[in-house]
Write a protein that holds these residues in place. Structure first.
Motif, PDB file in Angstrom:
ATOM      1  N   ASP A 115     -20.543  38.723  -3.596  1.00 41.52           N
ATOM      2  CA  ASP A 115     -20.373  39.967  -4.323  1.00 41.52           C
ATOM      3  C   ASP A 115     -21.431  40.980  -3.937  1.00 41.52           C
ATOM      4  N   SER A 116     -22.700  40.554  -3.841  1.00 42.66           N
ATOM      5  CA  SER A 116     -23.749  41.496  -3.478  1.00 42.66           C
ATOM      6  C   SER A 116     -23.581  41.926  -2.030  1.00 42.66           C
ATOM      7  N   GLN A 117     -23.071  41.051  -1.156  1.00 43.97           N
ATOM      8  CA  GLN A 117     -22.800  41.426   0.224  1.00 43.97           C
ATOM      9  C   GLN A 117     -21.722  42.505   0.257  1.00 43.97           C
ATOM     10  N   ALA A 118     -20.663  42.319  -0.514  1.00 44.30           N
ATOM     11  CA  ALA A 118     -19.581  43.295  -0.529  1.00 44.30           C
ATOM     12  C   ALA A 118     -20.084  44.642  -1.028  1.00 44.30           C
ATOM     13  N   ASP A 119     -20.934  44.635  -2.068  1.00 49.15           N
ATOM     14  CA  ASP A 119     -21.473  45.889  -2.593  1.00 49.15           C
ATOM     15  C   ASP A 119     -22.328  46.580  -1.547  1.00 49.15           C
ATOM     16  N   SER A 120     -23.181  45.826  -0.843  1.00 48.41           N
ATOM     17  CA  SER A 120     -24.095  46.439   0.113  1.00 48.41           C
ATOM     18  C   SER A 120     -23.372  46.879   1.373  1.00 48.41           C
ATOM     19  N   MET A 121     -22.183  46.380   1.634  1.00 51.56           N
ATOM     20  CA  MET A 121     -21.458  46.748   2.831  1.00 51.56           C
ATOM     21  C   MET A 121     -20.469  47.891   2.589  1.00 51.56           C
ATOM     22  N   SER A 122     -20.483  48.475   1.402  1.00 54.74           N
ATOM     23  CA  SER A 122     -19.509  49.509   1.086  1.00 54.74           C
ATOM     24  C   SER A 122     -19.646  50.719   1.990  1.00 54.74           C
ATOM     25  N   ASP A 123     -20.837  50.982   2.528  1.00 56.60           N
ATOM     26  CA  ASP A 123     -21.007  52.112   3.425  1.00 56.60           C
ATOM     27  C   ASP A 123     -21.096  51.666   4.875  1.00 56.60           C
ATOM     28  N   LEU A 127     -34.436  45.126   6.718  1.00 63.15           N
ATOM     29  CA  LEU A 127     -35.544  45.679   5.956  1.00 63.15           C
ATOM     30  C   LEU A 127     -35.008  46.259   4.657  1.00 63.15           C
ATOM     31  N   VAL A 128     -35.614  45.849   3.549  1.00 61.89           N
ATOM     32  CA  VAL A 128     -35.220  46.344   2.235  1.00 61.89           C
ATOM     33  C   VAL A 128     -36.078  47.571   1.948  1.00 61.89           C
ATOM     34  N   GLU A 129     -35.443  48.688   1.732  1.00 66.96           N
ATOM     35  CA  GLU A 129     -36.160  49.946   1.458  1.00 66.96           C
ATOM     36  C   GLU A 129     -36.293  50.137  -0.037  1.00 66.96           C
ATOM     37  N   PRO A 130     -37.388  50.656  -0.522  1.00 70.66           N
ATOM     38  CA  PRO A 130     -38.621  50.965   0.195  1.00 70.66           C
ATOM     39  C   PRO A 130     -39.492  49.719   0.291  1.00 70.66           C
ATOM     40  N   PRO A 184     -42.104  46.914   2.801  1.00 72.20           N
ATOM     41  CA  PRO A 184     -42.035  46.007   3.949  1.00 72.20           C
ATOM     42  C   PRO A 184     -41.482  44.622   3.601  1.00 72.20           C
ATOM     43  N   GLN A 185     -40.359  44.577   2.936  1.00 74.53           N
ATOM     44  CA  GLN A 185     -39.767  43.294   2.564  1.00 74.53           C
ATOM     45  C   GLN A 185     -38.480  43.096   3.354  1.00 74.53           C
ATOM     46  N   TRP A 186     -38.306  41.903   3.921  1.00 80.78           N
ATOM     47  CA  TRP A 186     -37.118  41.579   4.714  1.00 80.78           C
ATOM     48  C   TRP A 186     -36.192  40.664   3.932  1.00 80.78           C
ATOM     49  N   ARG A 187     -34.895  40.867   4.089  1.00 83.45           N
ATOM     50  CA  ARG A 187     -33.876  40.014   3.479  1.00 83.45           C
ATOM     51  C   ARG A 187     -33.084  39.342   4.599  1.00 83.45           C
ATOM     52  N   GLU A 188     -33.060  38.019   4.591  1.00 80.43           N
ATOM     53  CA  GLU A 188     -32.321  37.294   5.621  1.00 80.43           C
ATOM     54  C   GLU A 188     -30.826  37.429   5.384  1.00 80.43           C
ATOM     55  N   LEU A 189     -30.101  37.791   6.446  1.00 80.20           N
ATOM     56  CA  LEU A 189     -28.657  37.979   6.359  1.00 80.20           C
ATOM     57  C   LEU A 189     -27.870  36.860   7.024  1.00 80.20           C
ATOM     58  N   ALA A 190     -28.414  36.312   8.109  1.00 77.55           N
ATOM     59  CA  ALA A 190     -27.640  35.318   8.861  1.00 77.55           C
ATOM     60  C   ALA A 190     -28.561  34.427   9.677  1.00 77.55           C
ATOM     61  N   TYR A 199     -33.373  46.440  11.227  1.00 82.49           N
ATOM     62  CA  TYR A 199     -33.053  45.020  11.308  1.00 82.49           C
ATOM     63  C   TYR A 199     -34.064  44.302  12.199  1.00 82.49           C
ATOM     64  N   LYS A 200     -34.102  42.978  12.040  1.00 78.99           N
ATOM     65  CA  LYS A 200     -34.985  42.153  12.857  1.00 78.99           C
ATOM     66  C   LYS A 200     -34.229  40.906  13.295  1.00 78.99           C
TER      67      LYS A 200
END
Length: 143
Positions: A19-27, A56-59, A61-67, A91-92
């Motif tokens: 669900d959070s992936q779908a919300d963040s991918m709306s744009d 990178l999660v704004e604002p 310097p925190q990274w969120r692992e996606l895959a 991205y990293k």
């Protein structure tokens, strides 16, 4: 076309809930993100190398692992961002090179390689290859 192997312990996954992936991918646009890894010592693909994708999660310097993926015998893996999942941001890609080289009986000067890049146009397909040896690496924006 070959596809990457997936760790039996973790399987293919994206962090967070769908669900959070779908919300963040709306744009998101129609672009995708792929990579491949080449061992320049042997001139052969680097198989079994772990690759992680973080955003990178704004604002801040925190990274969120996606895959997380593993390269196949062709040094490739399934897209880190499938068509339609890319969105603008930083991205990293983290390539776990030390275990790969240890598996071949070598030591590595670089325990991992991190490639940080910005997606400005989520509709574009991005390919970020990595060429490695125990004492050097090269990357570039491919097509």
């Amino acid at each position: 076309m070959a596809f990457c192997a997936v760790s039996p312990a973790t399987g293919p996954w994206l962090s967070g809930t769908e669900d959070s992936q779908a919300d963040s991918m709306s744009d998101a646009g129609n672009g995708s993100l792929t990579t491949h890894v080449l061992n320049t010592v042997t001139g052969l693909p680097a198989a079994g190398l772990v690759i992680r994708l973080d955003q990178l999660v704004e604002p801040g310097p925190q990274w969120r692992e996606l895959a997380q993926r593993y390269t196949d015998t062709d040094g490739r893996c399934q897209p880190l961002l499938a068509a339609g999942q890319a969105k603008a941001g930083t991205y990293k890609l983290r390539f776990e090179t030390a275990p790969y080289w240890q598996g071949l009986g070598h030591t590595s000067f670089y325990p991992y390689v991190e490639v940080i890049f910005t997606i400005t146009d989520p509709a574009q397909k991005l390919h970020v290859p990595l060429l490695i040896s125990p004492y050097s690496y090269t990357t570039y924006r491919g097509s």
